[in-house]
Design an enzyme around this catalytic site. Sequence first.
Site, PDB file in Angstrom:
ATOM      1  N   GLY A 134       0.841  -1.197   0.000  1.00  0.00           N
ATOM      2  CA  GLY A 134       0.000   0.000   0.000  1.00  0.00           C
ATOM      3  C   GLY A 134       0.872   1.242   0.000  1.00  0.00           C
ATOM      4  O   GLY A 134       2.039   1.204  -0.405  1.00  0.00           O
ATOM      5  N   GLY A 150       2.282   2.859   2.483  1.00  0.00           N
ATOM      6  CA  GLY A 150       3.447   2.762   3.346  1.00  0.00           C
ATOM      7  C   GLY A 150       4.461   1.755   2.822  1.00  0.00           C
ATOM      8  O   GLY A 150       5.662   2.048   2.752  1.00  0.00           O
ATOM      9  N   VAL A 174       0.166 -12.953   4.348  1.00  0.00           N
ATOM     10  CA  VAL A 174       0.984 -13.351   5.503  1.00  0.00           C
ATOM     11  C   VAL A 174       0.050 -13.941   6.550  1.00  0.00           C
ATOM     12  O   VAL A 174      -0.929 -13.304   6.964  1.00  0.00           O
ATOM     13  CB  VAL A 174       1.768 -12.146   6.051  1.00  0.00           C
ATOM     14  CG1 VAL A 174       2.414 -12.479   7.391  1.00  0.00           C
ATOM     15  CG2 VAL A 174       2.818 -11.710   5.037  1.00  0.00           C
ATOM     16  N   GLU A 190     -17.840  12.422   0.564  1.00  0.00           N
ATOM     17  CA  GLU A 190     -17.560  12.259  -0.870  1.00  0.00           C
ATOM     18  C   GLU A 190     -18.529  11.254  -1.490  1.00  0.00           C
ATOM     19  O   GLU A 190     -19.021  11.435  -2.604  1.00  0.00           O
ATOM     20  CB  GLU A 190     -16.098  11.830  -1.068  1.00  0.00           C
ATOM     21  CG  GLU A 190     -15.144  12.956  -0.665  1.00  0.00           C
ATOM     22  CD  GLU A 190     -13.664  12.640  -0.813  1.00  0.00           C
ATOM     23  OE1 GLU A 190     -13.321  11.452  -0.967  1.00  0.00           O
ATOM     24  OE2 GLU A 190     -12.862  13.588  -0.777  1.00  0.00           O
TER      25      GLU A 190
HETATM   26  C1  LIG Z   1     -12.646   4.960   1.014  1.00  0.00           C
HETATM   27  C2  LIG Z   1     -11.346   5.541   1.524  1.00  0.00           C
HETATM   28  C3  LIG Z   1     -11.018   6.841   1.212  1.00  0.00           C
HETATM   29  C4  LIG Z   1      -9.829   7.398   1.678  1.00  0.00           C
HETATM   30  N1  LIG Z   1      -9.517   8.685   1.336  1.00  0.00           N
HETATM   31  C5  LIG Z   1      -8.332   9.204   1.712  1.00  0.00           C
HETATM   32  C6  LIG Z   1      -7.946  10.517   1.304  1.00  0.00           C
HETATM   33  O1  LIG Z   1      -8.706  11.212   0.627  1.00  0.00           O
HETATM   34  N2  LIG Z   1      -6.724  10.979   1.701  1.00  0.00           N
HETATM   35  C7  LIG Z   1      -5.858  10.223   2.453  1.00  0.00           C
HETATM   36  O2  LIG Z   1      -4.749  10.668   2.746  1.00  0.00           O
HETATM   37  N3  LIG Z   1      -6.211   8.987   2.863  1.00  0.00           N
HETATM   38  C8  LIG Z   1      -7.410   8.457   2.518  1.00  0.00           C
HETATM   39  N4  LIG Z   1      -7.744   7.191   2.912  1.00  0.00           N
HETATM   40  C9  LIG Z   1      -6.861   6.466   3.846  1.00  0.00           C
HETATM   41  C10 LIG Z   1      -5.627   5.883   3.144  1.00  0.00           C
HETATM   42  O3  LIG Z   1      -6.006   5.175   1.989  1.00  0.00           O
HETATM   43  C11 LIG Z   1      -4.920   4.969   4.130  1.00  0.00           C
HETATM   44  O4  LIG Z   1      -4.602   5.713   5.273  1.00  0.00           O
HETATM   45  C12 LIG Z   1      -3.637   4.406   3.526  1.00  0.00           C
HETATM   46  O5  LIG Z   1      -3.953   3.562   2.451  1.00  0.00           O
HETATM   47  C13 LIG Z   1      -2.821   3.667   4.576  1.00  0.00           C
HETATM   48  O6  LIG Z   1      -1.682   3.174   3.985  1.00  0.00           O
HETATM   49  P1  LIG Z   1      -1.051   1.791   4.494  1.00  0.00           P
HETATM   50  O7  LIG Z   1       0.187   1.586   3.703  1.00  0.00           O
HETATM   51  O8  LIG Z   1      -0.977   1.800   5.971  1.00  0.00           O
HETATM   52  O9  LIG Z   1      -2.148   0.708   4.111  1.00  0.00           O
HETATM   53  P2  LIG Z   1      -2.775   0.341   2.698  1.00  0.00           P
HETATM   54  O10 LIG Z   1      -2.519   1.396   1.699  1.00  0.00           O
HETATM   55  O11 LIG Z   1      -4.197  -0.030   2.978  1.00  0.00           O
HETATM   56  O12 LIG Z   1      -1.974  -0.949   2.264  1.00  0.00           O
HETATM   57  C14 LIG Z   1      -2.030  -2.146   2.992  1.00  0.00           C
HETATM   58  C15 LIG Z   1      -1.639  -3.281   2.057  1.00  0.00           C
HETATM   59  O13 LIG Z   1      -1.448  -4.451   2.829  1.00  0.00           O
HETATM   60  C16 LIG Z   1      -1.972  -5.546   2.138  1.00  0.00           C
HETATM   61  N5  LIG Z   1      -2.275  -6.610   3.094  1.00  0.00           N
HETATM   62  C17 LIG Z   1      -3.235  -6.611   4.031  1.00  0.00           C
HETATM   63  N6  LIG Z   1      -3.213  -7.768   4.713  1.00  0.00           N
HETATM   64  C18 LIG Z   1      -2.199  -8.499   4.205  1.00  0.00           C
HETATM   65  C19 LIG Z   1      -1.675  -9.785   4.484  1.00  0.00           C
HETATM   66  N7  LIG Z   1      -2.171 -10.578   5.462  1.00  0.00           N
HETATM   67  N8  LIG Z   1      -0.645 -10.248   3.737  1.00  0.00           N
HETATM   68  C20 LIG Z   1      -0.123  -9.485   2.754  1.00  0.00           C
HETATM   69  N9  LIG Z   1      -0.581  -8.256   2.451  1.00  0.00           N
HETATM   70  C21 LIG Z   1      -1.601  -7.761   3.161  1.00  0.00           C
HETATM   71  C22 LIG Z   1      -3.205  -4.977   1.447  1.00  0.00           C
HETATM   72  O14 LIG Z   1      -3.594  -5.779   0.339  1.00  0.00           O
HETATM   73  C23 LIG Z   1      -2.734  -3.593   1.041  1.00  0.00           C
HETATM   74  O15 LIG Z   1      -2.197  -3.577  -0.257  1.00  0.00           O
HETATM   75  C24 LIG Z   1      -8.946   6.619   2.461  1.00  0.00           C
HETATM   76  C25 LIG Z   1      -9.270   5.294   2.767  1.00  0.00           C
HETATM   77  C26 LIG Z   1     -10.470   4.756   2.309  1.00  0.00           C
HETATM   78  C27 LIG Z   1     -10.815   3.340   2.642  1.00  0.00           C
END
Ligand SMILES: Cc1cc2nc3c(=O)[nH]c(=O)nc-3n(C[C@H](O)[C@H](O)[C@H](O)COP(=O)(O)OP(=O)(O)OC[C@H]3O[C@@H](n4cnc5c(N)ncnc54)[C@H](O)[C@@H]3O)c2cc1C
Length: 417
Positions: free
Chosen positions: A12, A14, A78, A167
């Site tokens: 994702g 991060g 995982v 939105e």
């Molecule tokens: C509808 C919606 C609208 C949003 N709008 C905004 C916005 O306008 N602005 C903003 O800044 N943020 C927004 N966000 C929040 C933002 O998308 C998240 O804060 C961000 O994606 C977090 O990043 P991350 O890397 O922590 O997790 P993510 O980007 O969610 O990535 C996590 C990854 O881990 C993977 N994963 C999960 N479990 C496992 C596993 N067991 N094994 C292997 N892989 C796994 C998933 O498939 C995913 O690809 C929104 C979120 C949603 C749901």
Amino acid sequence: MAPVRVVVIGAGFGGLSAARALERPGVEVVVIDSNNFHTFQPLLYQVATAGLDADDICFPVRAHLRKRQRTRFVLGSVTAIDLAGSTVTIDGRRLERFDHLVVAAGSVSSTFGVEGVAEHTFPLKTVTDALALRTHLLSRFERAATATAGEVDLGIAVIGGGPTGVEMAGGLRELIDHVLRKDYPELDLSQVPITLIEAADRVLGPFDPSLSEHASAALRARRITVQLGVGVASVEPGAVLLADGRRVPAGTIVWATGVAGNPVGSLLGVQLGRGNRIPVEADLSLAGHPNVFAIGDIALPPGTPLPQVAQPAIQGGVHVARQIHALIDGRATAPFVYKDKGSMATIGRNHAVAELPNGMKFHGFIGWLMWLALHLVELMGFRNRANVLVNWAWNYLTYDRGSRLLLPSRVEPTTER
Ligand SMILES: Cc1cc2nc3c(=O)[nH]c(=O)nc-3n(C[C@H](O)[C@H](O)[C@H](O)COP(=O)(O)OP(=O)(O)OC[C@H]3O[C@@H](n4cnc5c(N)ncnc54)[C@H](O)[C@@H]3O)c2cc1C
């Protein structure tokens, strides 16, 4: 000497940010994700409301990592983490050894234990959720077109007045007013009720109150009922029951509130913190495990919890990559300092609210242009940006939405085998 191996769980915001910043001679990076694509979640609501295709906001991870010689992608979930043995297990069978681990598995939609939410509402967390909601919505209008008047409740309730709910509500009104009214001349769609339900006393809680007011006014101008200051007691088929005893009938109920840390956090065997997030030290490492880090939605650094939005995940990814380099070089790690870059939310065509860290506020058309520009820049991949730009221009100029296919859930082969 064998390269230092860093395993990153999640592709994702991060995880990919960490993987990009980790790349350097002597470091081997393994990125693991349950999907072979990265999802740009901020535009999920546009997929759900037929403004964009799923492909426009998702990007293949392998294509993103293609040019990185020292980074490898593994498709799988995982299912176990062994901190003592320094391995993660993928899909219950395959082991990956690590020297350093970055947990970036994000969050999952949480029902907060409200009865009926899991069964009777549509979450909006993944692209599958967005497509399921779009299919449900379009199917209801198709059914209504052949049913007797009033038989199919086309009303919509959106629970949660944060950016996603606002939105979503705005996008739904545009879909109905600009597209479905023309698609279904046999239906009177002038009064399809849309209700936005928020437990706090204003929408867009983290924004300045003046922007919450602008957003509420813009929603009401779009004939969306904004129900503030009342929580949801339960959800039943076709209705939301409010804590004050009122009932909001709705054939479609969207759950646009609440996320909790991904259950991957529980695989670490530590006591999870608020919202099932992994408590980490100031440098984002796990207490007692200086080679294990958590970032983004799943992490809970000390102090005021960071918002679960993209920037903390992106900045956290760069930070932990630098800390891992520091550890490899024998240097001390440094605390993570989050730089707030502001917040934005759009209510729909020509209207958004934006707040910058220096306190500057924008709303209306200027806010909307800022929202469009930022989302285009942040999207991954040139093709996706080009597609989104073309789709947005098309939607804006024609008032149309192209992505309205109702696909059968199982496609039969058309030729004999
Ligand atoms: C509808 C919606 C609208 C949003 N709008 C905004 C916005 O306008 N602005 C903003 O800044 N943020 C927004 N966000 C929040 C933002 O998308 C998240 O804060 C961000 O994606 C977090 O990043 P991350 O890397 O922590 O997790 P993510 O980007 O969610 O990535 C996590 C990854 O881990 C993977 N994963 C999960 N479990 C496992 C596993 N067991 N094994 C292997 N892989 C796994 C998933 O498939 C995913 O690809 C929104 C979120 C949603 C749901």
